[in-house]
Design a protein around this motif. Structure first.
Motif, mmCIF file in Angstrom:
data_model
loop_
_atom_site.group_PDB
_atom_site.id
_atom_site.type_symbol
_atom_site.label_atom_id
_atom_site.label_comp_id
_atom_site.label_asym_id
_atom_site.label_seq_id
_atom_site.Cartn_x
_atom_site.Cartn_y
_atom_site.Cartn_z
ATOM 1 N N PRO A 92 45.013 45.133 38.124
ATOM 2 C CA PRO A 92 43.543 45.090 38.105
ATOM 3 C C PRO A 92 42.967 44.891 39.504
ATOM 4 O O PRO A 92 43.552 44.211 40.348
ATOM 5 C CB PRO A 92 43.238 43.887 37.209
ATOM 6 C CG PRO A 92 44.462 43.719 36.358
ATOM 7 C CD PRO A 92 45.611 44.120 37.219
ATOM 8 N N THR A 93 41.801 45.476 39.727
ATOM 9 C CA THR A 93 41.131 45.359 41.028
ATOM 10 C C THR A 93 39.938 44.412 40.977
ATOM 11 O O THR A 93 39.311 44.149 41.997
ATOM 12 C CB THR A 93 40.655 46.733 41.506
ATOM 13 O OG1 THR A 93 39.777 47.288 40.522
ATOM 14 C CG2 THR A 93 41.833 47.667 41.725
ATOM 15 N N THR A 94 39.613 43.910 39.787
ATOM 16 C CA THR A 94 38.513 42.965 39.629
ATOM 17 C C THR A 94 39.002 41.743 38.863
ATOM 18 O O THR A 94 40.037 41.781 38.197
ATOM 19 C CB THR A 94 37.337 43.593 38.862
ATOM 20 O OG1 THR A 94 37.781 44.002 37.556
ATOM 21 C CG2 THR A 94 36.781 44.802 39.614
ATOM 22 N N CYS A 95 38.244 40.665 38.949
ATOM 23 C CA CYS A 95 38.574 39.457 38.195
ATOM 24 C C CYS A 95 38.462 39.749 36.701
ATOM 25 O O CYS A 95 37.523 40.405 36.254
ATOM 26 C CB CYS A 95 37.614 38.346 38.588
ATOM 27 S SG CYS A 95 38.079 36.702 38.006
ATOM 28 N N CYS A 96 39.431 39.269 35.921
ATOM 29 C CA CYS A 96 39.421 39.526 34.483
ATOM 30 C C CYS A 96 40.380 38.575 33.786
ATOM 31 O O CYS A 96 41.259 37.982 34.410
ATOM 32 C CB CYS A 96 39.820 40.973 34.173
ATOM 33 S SG CYS A 96 41.464 41.440 34.759
ATOM 34 N N THR A 97 40.192 38.407 32.485
ATOM 35 C CA THR A 97 41.174 37.702 31.671
ATOM 36 C C THR A 97 42.021 38.740 30.954
ATOM 37 O O THR A 97 41.547 39.840 30.654
ATOM 38 C CB THR A 97 40.517 36.770 30.634
ATOM 39 O OG1 THR A 97 39.584 37.513 29.843
ATOM 40 C CG2 THR A 97 39.797 35.620 31.316
ATOM 41 N N ILE A 98 43.266 38.414 30.699
ATOM 42 C CA ILE A 98 44.155 39.341 30.017
ATOM 43 C C ILE A 98 44.871 38.629 28.871
ATOM 44 O O ILE A 98 45.099 37.424 28.920
ATOM 45 C CB ILE A 98 45.190 39.964 30.980
ATOM 46 C CG1 ILE A 98 46.120 38.898 31.553
ATOM 47 C CG2 ILE A 98 44.510 40.726 32.112
ATOM 48 C CD1 ILE A 98 47.256 39.478 32.387
ATOM 49 N N ALA A 99 45.179 39.404 27.850
ATOM 50 C CA ALA A 99 45.954 38.877 26.726
ATOM 51 C C ALA A 99 47.414 38.767 27.151
ATOM 52 O O ALA A 99 47.955 39.684 27.784
ATOM 53 C CB ALA A 99 45.812 39.791 25.526
#
Length: 256
Positions: A92-99
């Motif tokens: 990913p290139t942006t901040c995010c939450t992932i499962a």
């Protein structure tokens, strides 16, 4: 001993365990990206573009160089994996939450057993490569609140955080901000991509998950968010996340 930023490995992982009412890491950044896995406890990450909540058994991805602030509370059992910027072009290139799948969770835990200064070869490299592949293909989470930059909307946000139980109408919030209803709707849509009602509901979801993970009851959370009864809150939560609050937290507790 190298720091996580200077270590040569593609993935350097450290584990953290503690019990705390509130742990805060003030605004900071690092050259490497960070994958923060929370096995228990709850984490909140703030960056310029928004707020992310990381419930148990989820992970947060923060790209390298991004200034962020992290707060955590509860019985903390977590791992932070620091990833070289060029390790995988599909990350990913942006901040995010992932499962977090069971495989990804075990890969992160396993990678924490490797020394930061080992030679880059052997089983360590294989674990790192598979870990990065799992991150690049993991489903993204939805516990994100876009943060507006308009000072009038920031003021509304601060008021909502101060008193989350305030269920004021759109008209009343517009009046407080010195805006017409139409102007408030237009500005919030332009800055967050959401309607005002959807944005306020997302804040309620984020606060609910944070409080539930810290041990609050469903009834207590419903009251603190200003819902007249528990069933209304449960209906809203289920529509947003697909399951009831109790099931949502039970599923995350059962994976630990």
């Amino acid at each position: 001993m190298p720091t996580v930023d200077s270590a040569r490995r593609d993935v350097v992982t450290v584990g953290v365990g503690m019990v705390t009412d509130e742990l805060e890491l003030e605004h900071h950044s690092h050259r490497k990206a960070e994958l923060l896995l929370g096995l228990s406890g709850v984490f909140r990450c703030e960056v310029e573009g928004g707020i992310w909540i990381v419930p148990p058994q989820s992970a947060l991805w923060v790209p390298g160089g991004m200034v962020h602030r992290i707060a955590a509370s509860g019985n903390i059992d977590s791992y932070a994996a620091f990833v070289q910027p060029a390790a995988d072009a599909n990350l990913p290139t942006t901040c995010c939450t992932i499962a977090v799948s069971p495989l990804l969770r075990e890969l992160i835990v396993r990678s924490a057993q490797f020394p930061a200064d080992h030679e880059v070869d052997g089983i360590e490299s294989g674990v790192a490569a598979l870990l990065l592949h799992e991150v690049s293909t993991a489903p993204l989470g939805n516990l994100h609140l876009p943060m507006p930059t308009d000072p009038r909307l920031r003021s509304i946000f601060q008021d909502m955080m101060t008193d989350p139980s305030d269920r004021g109408t759109l008209e009343s919030w517009a009046k407080r901000a010195g805006l017409s209803v139409r102007s408030l709707e237009r500005v919030i849509a332009a800055e967050t991509g959401m309607s005002f009602g959807r944005w306020r509901q997302q804040l309620s979801i984020i606060l609910a998950v944070q409080w539930l993970a810290s041990g609050a009851s469903v009834k207590q959370v419903a009251g603190d968010l200003g819902y007249e009864n528990v069933s209304s809150f449960v209906t809203m939560f289920r529509k947003a996340l697909g399951v009831s609050p109790a099931r949502y937290m039970a599923e995350r507790s059962s994976r630990h």
